[in-house]
Structures are given as structure tokens and as C-alpha cells.
Design a protein around this motif. Structure first.
Motif, mmCIF file in Angstrom:
data_model
loop_
_atom_site.group_PDB
_atom_site.id
_atom_site.type_symbol
_atom_site.label_atom_id
_atom_site.label_comp_id
_atom_site.label_asym_id
_atom_site.label_seq_id
_atom_site.Cartn_x
_atom_site.Cartn_y
_atom_site.Cartn_z
ATOM 1 N N UNK A 62 0.821 -1.205 0.000
ATOM 2 C CA UNK A 62 0.000 0.000 0.000
ATOM 3 C C UNK A 62 0.859 1.261 0.000
ATOM 4 N N UNK A 63 1.894 1.272 0.849
ATOM 5 C CA UNK A 63 2.748 2.452 0.965
ATOM 6 C C UNK A 63 3.424 2.767 -0.356
ATOM 7 N N UNK A 64 3.935 1.747 -1.021
ATOM 8 C CA UNK A 64 4.660 1.991 -2.276
ATOM 9 C C UNK A 64 3.708 2.308 -3.425
ATOM 10 N N UNK A 70 2.170 9.597 -5.571
ATOM 11 C CA UNK A 70 2.764 10.917 -5.313
ATOM 12 C C UNK A 70 3.644 11.338 -6.494
ATOM 13 N N UNK A 71 4.456 10.407 -6.986
ATOM 14 C CA UNK A 71 5.307 10.701 -8.147
ATOM 15 C C UNK A 71 4.441 11.082 -9.346
ATOM 16 N N UNK A 274 -8.039 20.688 2.682
ATOM 17 C CA UNK A 274 -9.303 19.979 2.498
ATOM 18 C C UNK A 274 -9.034 18.516 2.124
ATOM 19 N N UNK A 275 -7.925 18.253 1.414
ATOM 20 C CA UNK A 275 -7.561 16.869 1.121
ATOM 21 C C UNK A 275 -7.010 16.167 2.371
ATOM 22 N N UNK A 276 -6.221 16.907 3.134
ATOM 23 C CA UNK A 276 -5.716 16.403 4.407
ATOM 24 C C UNK A 276 -6.877 16.037 5.330
ATOM 25 N N UNK A 277 -7.860 16.919 5.397
ATOM 26 C CA UNK A 277 -9.002 16.707 6.292
ATOM 27 C C UNK A 277 -9.880 15.554 5.822
ATOM 28 N N UNK A 278 -10.067 15.434 4.493
ATOM 29 C CA UNK A 278 -10.884 14.341 3.967
ATOM 30 C C UNK A 278 -10.296 12.993 4.368
ATOM 31 N N UNK A 413 -0.915 15.760 -1.280
ATOM 32 C CA UNK A 413 -1.291 15.756 0.137
ATOM 33 C C UNK A 413 -2.238 14.607 0.428
ATOM 34 N N UNK A 414 -3.188 14.404 -0.459
ATOM 35 C CA UNK A 414 -4.153 13.307 -0.330
ATOM 36 C C UNK A 414 -3.421 11.964 -0.260
ATOM 37 N N UNK A 415 -2.460 11.767 -1.164
ATOM 38 C CA UNK A 415 -1.749 10.489 -1.202
ATOM 39 C C UNK A 415 -0.795 10.322 -0.021
ATOM 40 N N UNK A 416 -0.168 11.400 0.406
ATOM 41 C CA UNK A 416 0.718 11.322 1.575
ATOM 42 C C UNK A 416 -0.081 10.910 2.812
ATOM 43 N N UNK A 417 -1.278 11.458 2.945
ATOM 44 C CA UNK A 417 -2.113 11.079 4.077
ATOM 45 C C UNK A 417 -2.621 9.642 3.930
ATOM 46 N N UNK A 418 -2.766 9.186 2.683
ATOM 47 C CA UNK A 418 -3.093 7.771 2.478
ATOM 48 C C UNK A 418 -1.975 6.899 3.027
#
Length: 509
Positions: A62-64, A70-71, A274-278, A413-418
Motif C-alpha cells: 500500500x505504501x509503495x 505521489x510521483x 481539504x484533502x488532508x481533512x478528507x 497531500x491526499x496520497x501522503x495522508x493515504x
């Protein structure tokens, strides 16, 4: 005001296949890890002393995947600015096809991990590019609806993937049970590749490159109004775009400009938050590990996959309602309402897990039903009020000269929080259970007042006029223009058009 045409909607539906591709590709692995054949093929165990190793492997995959996303997101922004939105979509679709095919064909864990990075790159690029294009091709009146197609198609990808996984669960071929859902992820990007033949390039991008005639041709096709034979509304919209982009081109652009320019930085903070919060609601954790959560609640056999299918279907229906209503309710109302519903659901869900999963009454039927209700209420509130609105807001508040990179930052940001929440999800659910969900309760509670105090409303205005909200100049106001001001604008348009005709005639002579 320019009208949204059926052609415009048709183009939006084709482009939104990129969102479906992301949703399907992301969720396919969630159904595959619910198949017994997956663990048998890779010699993993989710029970006994080897369970921690299996959970670590799932976390790494999942992390990779999200690292690849992100890339893909960060590279999609500059690529779309340089080569155009359409070519960027085509390139991301090709990468998604290749990545999906290699993931389905993985023969060992190491290969699975590596090719999920490739697939993640293609899907991450699509998740970035689709809302950019939809926002730029829409009218102010229906921008929420068209850009909201991103959220609806994304969750529809989750839904179809869930039911594909449910169907594959009954296959007598255990290997097909987990390979099948992943293999099917190559079909949506192939359809997108074909569909892009009929997708025009973004008029705003063409204007930013000085290709004025092409930009007008595409805009007039997208926003043609049969009741306006002189195309007055389309000419006004085009004139506003042209003047605003000319003004914006005198401003800096690029990632550094976003971080160093106060008005751009404010936009970035809002769109990234807003992506961080979602993600701070735990929505993707619940989605990704639904099968494990339902199993922990005491459901066995095909029931966890069935409930996951119902869960994603509710989310898709919520997103459908969102794209039909968000232009009327506004973004602020949608976001605050959605986070409030999610907060109530999370508190209820956390309490049920604490009492009926980690407590002594693990088979309490009433507790199971309340927990299911809380999960379904959560996804309904998230789908109806947050999913589409968060992506709409992230895409629309940027000016054209930085929109691609700005949306890339928000998606990143969305993916980093994922990575932050989903990667440890399997281990956290297994080891600390309900306490992990307390993080999401706190994050969601913090989000509501931040949106109330800091997020301006954006509905009803053109993309160009949103600059007002952030202290940047607006070259031409149309939404609030009086009849006299609009007549003056129309006269300027006619004069400019006449000047162009005279210049063209002079060149011919």
C-alpha cells in the motif's frame, strides 16, 4: 452566462473515466486481499504467529502504491502545463494499463510491490488531471456538477471493483479470485484512450500558449447555446478568460511561486488542507480495510465482501447526489455538513468496536448491526457532502497559470495522508483496534471550525473571478456586471474582433 451543453457533459463523462480508472485500480487490491487465493499464492497467513508478517507486507504494498501515486501527481502538473491536458491524460492512461497488467501478472511479492508503484504513478496522475480538465472546461453555473463527476466516477470505480471482487470470490480458481479484479483494471484506461479522440484540449490551456483561434473553436463547441445565435455569452466568457490569462502571465508560476506568493500560498493551504481533512476522517482506512473490519465484527464467508459492495454503492449514490446539488448548496455547506455526519458516525463506530470487538460480547447481534449502520452512515455523509466537494474546491480556487501544479500539490497531500493512515492500518486495526479510530474522531472534530472560519464560498463565480477572494486582481467581472457594464464589455469584444479582421485583411493584401 454561458450554458452547459450536452457536448460539454459528454466530454466530461469521457474524461471522468480517468477517475473511474483510479477508483477501480486503487480498490481492486482491497478486494484481492479479501480472497483466500491471494494469501495461498504468496504463502501469507493472516492468523497465528505469521500474521504480523502478512500485515507488514500489505502495508508495504500500500505504501509503495501511494508513493508511486505521489510521483504521478507531482509530475502530472508540470507535464500538463507543458504538453497540454489531453496529452497528459493519454500518457497517464497508458501507464495505468501497463501497471495494471503487470500487477495482475505478479508472480512473487517483490514484483507485486514494484509494479504497484508503476500502477500508482499512472493512477495518481489521472487523479490529478481529471479535476483540472473538468474545472477548466465547465461553465460557472455547472462547475460543481461537472467537476463533481470526478468524485462520482472515482467512487463508482470503488463500487464496480467491490462487486467484481465479490463475484470472483465464488470462482473455483483461487488464483483468478485475486488476479481477476486487478486484471480488470486495465479496461477503463483503454476505454479512456479511445474516448480521448473526441476530447478537445482545454481552452484555457490553449489561451495560455497563445493559440487563440483553437481556444475559441473548442470553447464555442463546449458552450454553444442554440438560443444565442450570436454566441454573445460564449464571446463574453472567452473574452474574460483571455484577459485574465494575459494578466496572470505577468505573475510567477511553478511550485516555488505557489509557496512564495502570499495569495497563491493561501490557495495551496486551503486546497491541501481539504484533502488532508478528507483523509483525516479515516475514510480510506475504512474503505481499504472494510473486509478486515467486517470480519472482526464477526461476519464470515462472502458477507465481508458483500457488505463492502453495499458500502461502496452507498458512497457512489451519495456522490451522485452531490454533483446534482453542490452548485445550489455551495461548497462550505457541503463540507461542514459532511464532516459533521462523519464525526457522529466515527464516534458511534468507535464505541461499537470498543465494546463488541475488543470487549467480551464479540458476537452481540445488536452491536454488529449498529456498527454496520455507523459505517454505512459514514460513507453516505462522506459521499454526499465531502468526496466531490473536496476535489471541486481544490481544483477551482487556483488561477490557470498554477492550477496544474496547485492541484498536484493537493492530490499529493491526499496520497501522503493515504500513506500515513492506510499503510499502518492493518497492523493498527489488529493491535490497537478502536483506539486507532480515535485519531480520526479528533481530526474530524478539528476540521469543522477550520472550514467555517477560513474557507470562502466559491459557487456561482467563474474561475477567473475567484481571484477576488484571494486579493488578486480580476481583469473582467461578468457575474456581478450591470447591464451597462456588460454592454461596454460586448462593445470591447466587437472592437477587438473588428481589429483582428482588419489586421487579417491587411496581411492578405
Amino acid at each position: 452566462m454561458a450554458k452547459t451543453t450536452w457536448y460539454n457533459i459528454g466530454v466530461g463523462l469521457i474524461v471522468a473515466l480517468g477517475s473511474f480508472t483510479y477508483g477501480f485500480g486503487f480498490a481492486s487490491f482491497a478486494t484481492s486481499i479479501g480472497q483466500p487465493g491471494f494469501y495461498a499464492y504468496f504463502n501469507l497467513s493472516i492468523e497465528g504467529p505469521d500474521a504480523s508478517y502478512a500485515n507488514s507486507i500489505l502495508g508495504a504494498v500500500n505504501a509503495l502504491f501511494f508513493f508511486g501515486a505521489v510521483i504521478g501527481a507531482l509530475s502530472a502538473g508540470p507535464f500538463a502545463d507543458r504538453f497540454g491536458r489531453k496529452l497528459a491524460l493519454l500518457s497517464a492512461a497508458v501507464m495505468s494499463v501497463i501497471g495494471g497488467a503487470l500487477t495482475a501478472g505478479s508472480v512473487h511479492i517483490a514484483m507485486l510491490i514494484v509494479v504497484r508503484i508503476l500502477q500508482g504513478s499512472g493512477l495518481g496522475a489521472l487523479a490529478t488531471l481529471v479535476p483540472i480538465y473538468l474545472a477548466e472546461a465547465s461553465t460557472p453555473e455547472k462547475r460543481g456538477m461537472l467537476t463533481g463527476l470526478h468524485g462520482f466516477f472515482l467512487v463508482s470505480g470503488y463500487t464496480v471493483s467491490a462487486w467484481v471482487g465479490f463475484g470472483c470470490h465464488f470462482s473455483t480458481n483461487l488464483t483468478f479470485g485475486w488476479r481477476g479484479p486487478i486484471a480488470f483494471t486495465t479496461i477503463p484506461p483503454l476505454i479512456l484512450l479511445i474516448g480521448c479522440i473526441w476530447v478537445p484540449e482545454s481552452p484555457r490551456w490553449l489561451l495560455s500558449k497563445g493559440r487563440v483561434d483553437e481556444a475559441w473553436t473548442n470553447l464555442s463547441k463546449l458552450h454553444h447555446d442554440a438560443s444565442d445565435p450570436d454566441e454573445t455569452s460564449a464571446h463574453e466568457e472567452f473574452y474574460q478568460m483571455k484577459k485574465q490569462i494575459e494578466l496572470e502571465q505577468t505573475h510567477p508560476s511553478g511550485y516555488w511561486a505557489i509557496l512564495s506568493t502570499p495569495s497563491y500560498r493561501k490557495r495551496a493551504l486551503l486546497s491541501c488542507f481539504v484533502q488532508f481533512a478528507a483523509n483525516g476522517t479515516g475514510g480510506l482506512v475504512i474503505n481499504y480495510y472494510s473486509v478486515i473490519i467486517y470480519t472482526n465484527l464477526g461476519y464470515t464467508g462472502s458477507y465481508p465482501l458483500l457488505f463492502y459492495g453495499i458500502y461502496t454503492l452507498i458512497g457512489a449514490l451519495g456522490n451522485l447526489g452531490s454533483l446534482l446539488t453542490v452548485d445550489k448548496t455551495g461548497r462550505r455547506f457541503a463540507l461542514m455538513t459532511g464532516f459533521a455526519i462523519c464525526l457522529i458516525s466515527l464516534i458511534l463506530e468507535t464505541a461499537m468496536i470498543a465494546v463488541y470487538v475488543t470487549g467480551s460480547q464479540t458476537t452481540n447481534l445488536a452491536g454488529q448491526r449498529v456498527a454496520l449502520f455507523a459505517i454505512f452512515l459514514f460513507v453516505f455523509g462522506y459521499g454526499l457532502f465531502i468526496d466531490a466537494a473536496s476535489f471541486i474546491y481544490s481544483a477551482e480556487i487556483y488561477p490557470t497559470n498554477i492550477r496544474s501544479r496547485g492541484v498536484a500539490l493537493a492530490t499529493t497531500t491526499y496520497f501522503i495522508m493515504c500513506i500515513t493512515y492506510v499503510t499502518p492500518g492493518a497492523v493498527a486495526i489488529a493491535n490497537i483496534s478502536w483506539r486507532y479510530f480515535l485519531v480520526f474522531v479528533v481530526m474530524t472534530a478539528i476540521t469543522i471550525p477550520i472550514i467555517y472560519f477560513f474557507f470562502p464560498e466559491t459557487k456561482g463565480r467563474s474561475l477567473e473571478e475567484l481571484a477576488d477572494l484571494f486579493g488578486d486582481p480580476v481583469a473582467v467581472h461578468l457575474t456581478t456586471a450591470t447591464e451597462a457594464e456588460r454592454a461596454e464589455i460586448d462593445m470591447e469584444i466587437k472592437n477587438e474582433h473588428l481589429a483582428e479582421q482588419l489586421e487579417y485583411a491587411g496581411e492578405r493584401r
